[in-house]
Scaffold this active site. Structure first.
Site, PDB file in Angstrom:
ATOM      1  N   GLU A 114     -54.108  29.138  -4.044  1.00  0.00           N
ATOM      2  CA  GLU A 114     -55.285  29.644  -4.341  1.00  0.00           C
ATOM      3  C   GLU A 114     -55.079  30.710  -4.415  1.00  0.00           C
ATOM      4  OE1 GLU A 114     -58.207  30.734  -0.537  1.00  0.00           O
ATOM      5  OE2 GLU A 114     -56.633  28.815   0.264  1.00  0.00           O
ATOM      6  N   LYS A 116     -54.752  34.787  -4.716  1.00  0.00           N
ATOM      7  CA  LYS A 116     -54.926  35.631  -3.890  1.00  0.00           C
ATOM      8  C   LYS A 116     -55.177  36.989  -4.607  1.00  0.00           C
ATOM      9  CE  LYS A 116     -51.423  38.442  -0.069  1.00  0.00           C
ATOM     10  NZ  LYS A 116     -51.114  39.641  -1.180  1.00  0.00           N
ATOM     11  N   ASP A 118     -57.127  40.775  -4.879  1.00  0.00           N
ATOM     12  CA  ASP A 118     -56.366  42.045  -4.302  1.00  0.00           C
ATOM     13  C   ASP A 118     -57.433  43.076  -3.814  1.00  0.00           C
ATOM     14  OD1 ASP A 118     -53.833  44.296  -3.947  1.00  0.00           O
ATOM     15  OD2 ASP A 118     -53.742  44.596  -6.320  1.00  0.00           O
ATOM     16  N   TYR A 215     -62.057  32.609   2.683  1.00  0.00           N
ATOM     17  CA  TYR A 215     -61.159  31.715   1.958  1.00  0.00           C
ATOM     18  C   TYR A 215     -60.325  31.290   3.571  1.00  0.00           C
ATOM     19  CZ  TYR A 215     -58.127  36.199   3.979  1.00  0.00           C
ATOM     20  OH  TYR A 215     -57.857  37.635   4.163  1.00  0.00           O
ATOM     21  N   LYS A 300     -45.586  36.173  -4.591  1.00  0.00           N
ATOM     22  CA  LYS A 300     -45.879  37.731  -5.530  1.00  0.00           C
ATOM     23  C   LYS A 300     -46.221  36.768  -6.682  1.00  0.00           C
ATOM     24  CE  LYS A 300     -47.345  40.227  -1.780  1.00  0.00           C
ATOM     25  NZ  LYS A 300     -48.235  41.441  -1.899  1.00  0.00           N
ATOM     26  N   CYS A 392     -31.531  73.039  -0.837  1.00  0.00           N
ATOM     27  CA  CYS A 392     -32.683  71.834  -1.245  1.00  0.00           C
ATOM     28  C   CYS A 392     -33.634  73.199  -1.745  1.00  0.00           C
ATOM     29  CB  CYS A 392     -33.415  72.729   0.324  1.00  0.00           C
ATOM     30  SG  CYS A 392     -35.089  72.098   0.773  1.00  0.00           S
ATOM     31  N   CYS A 395     -35.795  75.642   0.828  1.00  0.00           N
ATOM     32  CA  CYS A 395     -35.512  76.786   1.202  1.00  0.00           C
ATOM     33  C   CYS A 395     -34.157  77.022   1.331  1.00  0.00           C
ATOM     34  CB  CYS A 395     -35.779  76.196   2.865  1.00  0.00           C
ATOM     35  SG  CYS A 395     -34.451  74.494   3.378  1.00  0.00           S
ATOM     36  N   CYS A 410     -31.372  68.004   3.455  1.00  0.00           N
ATOM     37  CA  CYS A 410     -31.628  69.818   4.205  1.00  0.00           C
ATOM     38  C   CYS A 410     -31.777  69.523   5.165  1.00  0.00           C
ATOM     39  CB  CYS A 410     -32.748  69.839   3.614  1.00  0.00           C
ATOM     40  SG  CYS A 410     -33.653  71.376   4.454  1.00  0.00           S
ATOM     41  N   CYS A 415     -36.867  73.999   7.402  1.00  0.00           N
ATOM     42  CA  CYS A 415     -37.853  73.568   6.023  1.00  0.00           C
ATOM     43  C   CYS A 415     -38.698  73.477   6.112  1.00  0.00           C
ATOM     44  CB  CYS A 415     -36.916  72.828   5.105  1.00  0.00           C
ATOM     45  SG  CYS A 415     -36.906  72.227   3.960  1.00  0.00           S
TER      46      CYS A 415
HETATM   47 ZN   LIG Z   1     -35.646  72.665   2.865  1.00  0.00          ZN
END
Ligand SMILES: [Zn+2]
Length: 653
Positions: A114, A116, A118, A215, A300, A392, A395, A410, A415
């Protein structure tokens, strides 16, 4: 409207409008024009307002709930609402099919296939023919009582033609045609459906015109799924018309293809098909894994894709410091959703796909997964390669790779990007569950320097909170209260809330079981972790690395200084089977497998999903198959597993 209705006219009109509503909402086949329906509806309302004592219990005007709630109650499901395992292609389906035939020792088994839907999974209970309760799936065991909102779904009968008691399960969704009228306000139909069902004011849910497909019927005394579907449809439940019985892989695949070919024509979103064993007896015999039923699987469909231009690549820093390159796209619709950002995962992936800024790329999204750049569609001379930064972007600390991992990280504990990520996780529902602490608050607290470490949450003052942008006094009081109320967390929740890499809910639970208190956890050695069945080396290493960090330990002592008290009370495990593990296999003489398992659990025992040395008792019935063989093999050198039958089991209780 000429003369007033008689009581009898009124009752007939109720019936008439209910049948129109069913035809319209459930079968998508309107019997009358909207105009005619509205006119009759008005007539009905007029009668009801002058004769309130005569209002019929199943009147269509009462399908809308009345007063808003403060908060949803929790609802514990009678049996788990399991989620399904996935299959993605014919090979997967063939494997599933062959496994079922082999384990059931049958030459052929009947399946159903059947669409599916969503949407949002719900359970609805009827007592003596009247809708009594609706609940969300939640985590499968406990959901939220959303009865008032469920009642606003016109296609769902409030009263059944027979005074029966049963539970039905289904998917609440919004029709694509309805979504088209509100698509400027929401991301996709599934989000509106889920969001609307969780509104405290049922008027909101009512205004969204949601629908439902049923269902599953629980507690129905019929032998198979297909018959239950027919029966439920007869009772007035909206049931998807494309449920089909199939007996071979060819038949299954051809019905899946048929469903997929109709995908764009359906007025509801689907993301695949569901394959189930038709017979309940055989379903029972296949049983469940810890995660999902072994008698069903979700097929799927391939994710939806679109082509667009990649305008730029930016870097996001996650809560563990991982730098993730993110594509900034020319906005494009993918599977009904506007997409402007898509992940590129990491540097290796960018190199492998040879993605350059300015390229046309294929973007894909599947269900809830973050959209991703699949590959380059077209490139042109002069498009610029992207180079990962050496510091980074948030930071400015140097970034580096952990040995064996592909991601740049990082390593700066302070940070701000990492702190925001950890903070968001700390306050989330499954962690410390602090209501009213959203992303807006997280960002501002960190940006304003009010929170420099997670433990600073517990020194926030009302004055500091109320100065945030768009923060009302009432919600400030609530937030302060919620923070205060979170100061006594169960040990496992607290461990989970700390956002230690790889330590999820389950690991946190196992740590809390194994270690007496926080100090014991911090002092634990490698072997203490690896002695826990289910805890792998990666988790142990991450935990050890974290407890060796000064900043982490400092933060923990600050928590305690600021009044946090961990609740170490273990869940009481009483009963004769406490601490023992069980597995039931084969057909028992009197008990169903689920009944036997229930008895075991009620007496403190735990059900395992597979035979291993950790199993204490294997309860064996007729045609036990591979599990008994495996147990006997394990027992060859030394008896780990006690093999018993139903009679032995019952005599132990
Ligand atoms: Zn950072």
């Amino acid at each position: 409207m000429s003369k007033p209705l008689s009581h009898n006219d009124y009752l007939n009109l109720v019936k008439e409008l209910n049948s129109y509503a069913k035809a319209y909402y459930a079968q998508d086949k309107p019997m009358v024009s909207d105009f005619e329906y509205d006119e009759k509806y008005k007539e009905l309302k007029a009668f009801e307002s002058s004769n309130p004592l005569l209002i019929a219990p199943d009147t269509p005007t009462e399908k809308v709930g009345d007063k808003p709630l403060e908060k949803f109650e929790q609802y514990t499901h009678k049996t788990k609402l399991a989620s399904l395992g996935n299959t993605f292609n014919r090979d997967d389906v063939e494997q599933f099919y062959n496994r079922v035939l082999k384990e059931l020792e049958q030459d052929s088994v009947e399946f159903t296939v059947e669409p599916k839907i969503d949407g949002l999974a719900v359970a609805v209970h009827y007592e003596n023919g009247t809708l009594k309760l609706g609940a969300t799936r939640g985590d499968g065991f406990t959901g939220e009582n959303i009865t008032q909102n469920i009642k606003t779904i016109k296609a769902l009968p409030k009263n059944l033609p027979q005074p029966i008691s049963l539970e039905v399960r289904g998917e609440v969704y919004m029709k694509k045609s309805v979504f088209a009228t509100v698509s400027d306000q929401f991301a996709n139909p599934r989000n509106v459906a889920a969001g609307s069902m969780r509104q405290l004011d049922p008027a909101v849910a009512a205004s969204r015109n949601l629908d439902v497909f049923i269902y599953q019927g629980v507690g129905v005394s019929l032998p198979d799924h297909a018959r239950v579907m027919t029966d439920l449809n007869g009772l007035g439940f909206p049931v998807n018309e494309d449920v089909k019985k199939c007996s071979s892989v060819d038949e299954i695949m051809s019905h899946i293809d048929y469903i997929e070919s109709k995908r764009s024509r359906y007025d509801w979103e689907i993301d695949g098909a569901v394959i189930k064993i038709n017979s309940f007896e055989l379903q029972e015999r296949m049983g469940y894994t810890t995660k999902s039923p072994r008698w069903a699987t979700a097929y799927k469909f391939k994710a939806e894709q679109s082509v667009t231009i990649l305008n730029n690549i930016i870097i996001q820093v996650g809560r563990t410091g991982t730098l993730t390159p993110v594509a900034v796209l020319e906005p494009v619709r993918v599977g009904g959703v506007m997409v402007q950002r898509a992940t590129l995962h990491n540097e290796d992936e960018i190199l492998r796909k040879n993605v350059k800024i300015g390229d046309e790329v294929i973007v894909q999204r599947a269900g809830d997964v973050i959209p991703e750049v699949v590959k380059v569609y077209k490139t042109k001379d002069g498009n610029k390669s992207f180079v990962m930064p050496s510091v980074c972007p948030v930071c400015d600390s140097e970034v580096s790779k952990i040995e064996g991992e592909v991601a740049l990280k990082c390593r700066n504990w302070d940070c701000p990007a990492q702190l925001k990520g950890r903070l968001e996780h700390f306050v989330s529902r499954k962690a410390m569950d602090i209501d009213g602490f959203g992303k807006a608050q997280v960002d501002q607290f960190v940006d304003l320097g009010l929170i420099k470490s997670l433990s600073d949450i517990y020194s926030l003052t009302k004055e500091a909170v109320i100065n945030l942008e768009r923060q009302a006094e009432k919600s400030t009081d609530k937030l302060i209260q919620a923070i205060e109320a979170s100061k006594n967390p169960p040990f496992d929740r607290f461990i989970y809330a700390l956002a230690i890499p790889f330590v999820g809910e389950r690991s946190a639970e196992l740590f809390a079981e194994k270690f007496e208190n926080l100090d014991a956890l911090l002092d634990a050695q490698q072997e203490d972790f690896t002695s826990i069945y289910e805890i792998g080396g990666k988790i142990a290493e991450a935990m050890l690395a974290m407890s060796a960090t000064t900043e982490f330990r400092t933060m923990l002592s600050e928590f305690m200084e600021r009044g946090l008290v961990i609740n170490y009370k273990k869940q009481e495990n009483s009963g004769v089977f406490s601490g023992k593990t069980f597995l039931v296999t084969g057909t028992l003489p009197t008990l169903k497998r689920s009944e036997a398992e229930k008895k075991i659990k009620e007496n403190g025992g735990k059900i395992l999903s597979a035979v291993s040395k950790n199993l204490n008792y294997l309860v064996v019935g007729d045609s036990p198959g591979a599990k008994l063989e495996k147990a006997e093999k394990i027992n060859k050198k030394e008896t780990f597993i006690t093999i018993i039958d139903e009679e032995n089991l019952l005599s132990l209780i």
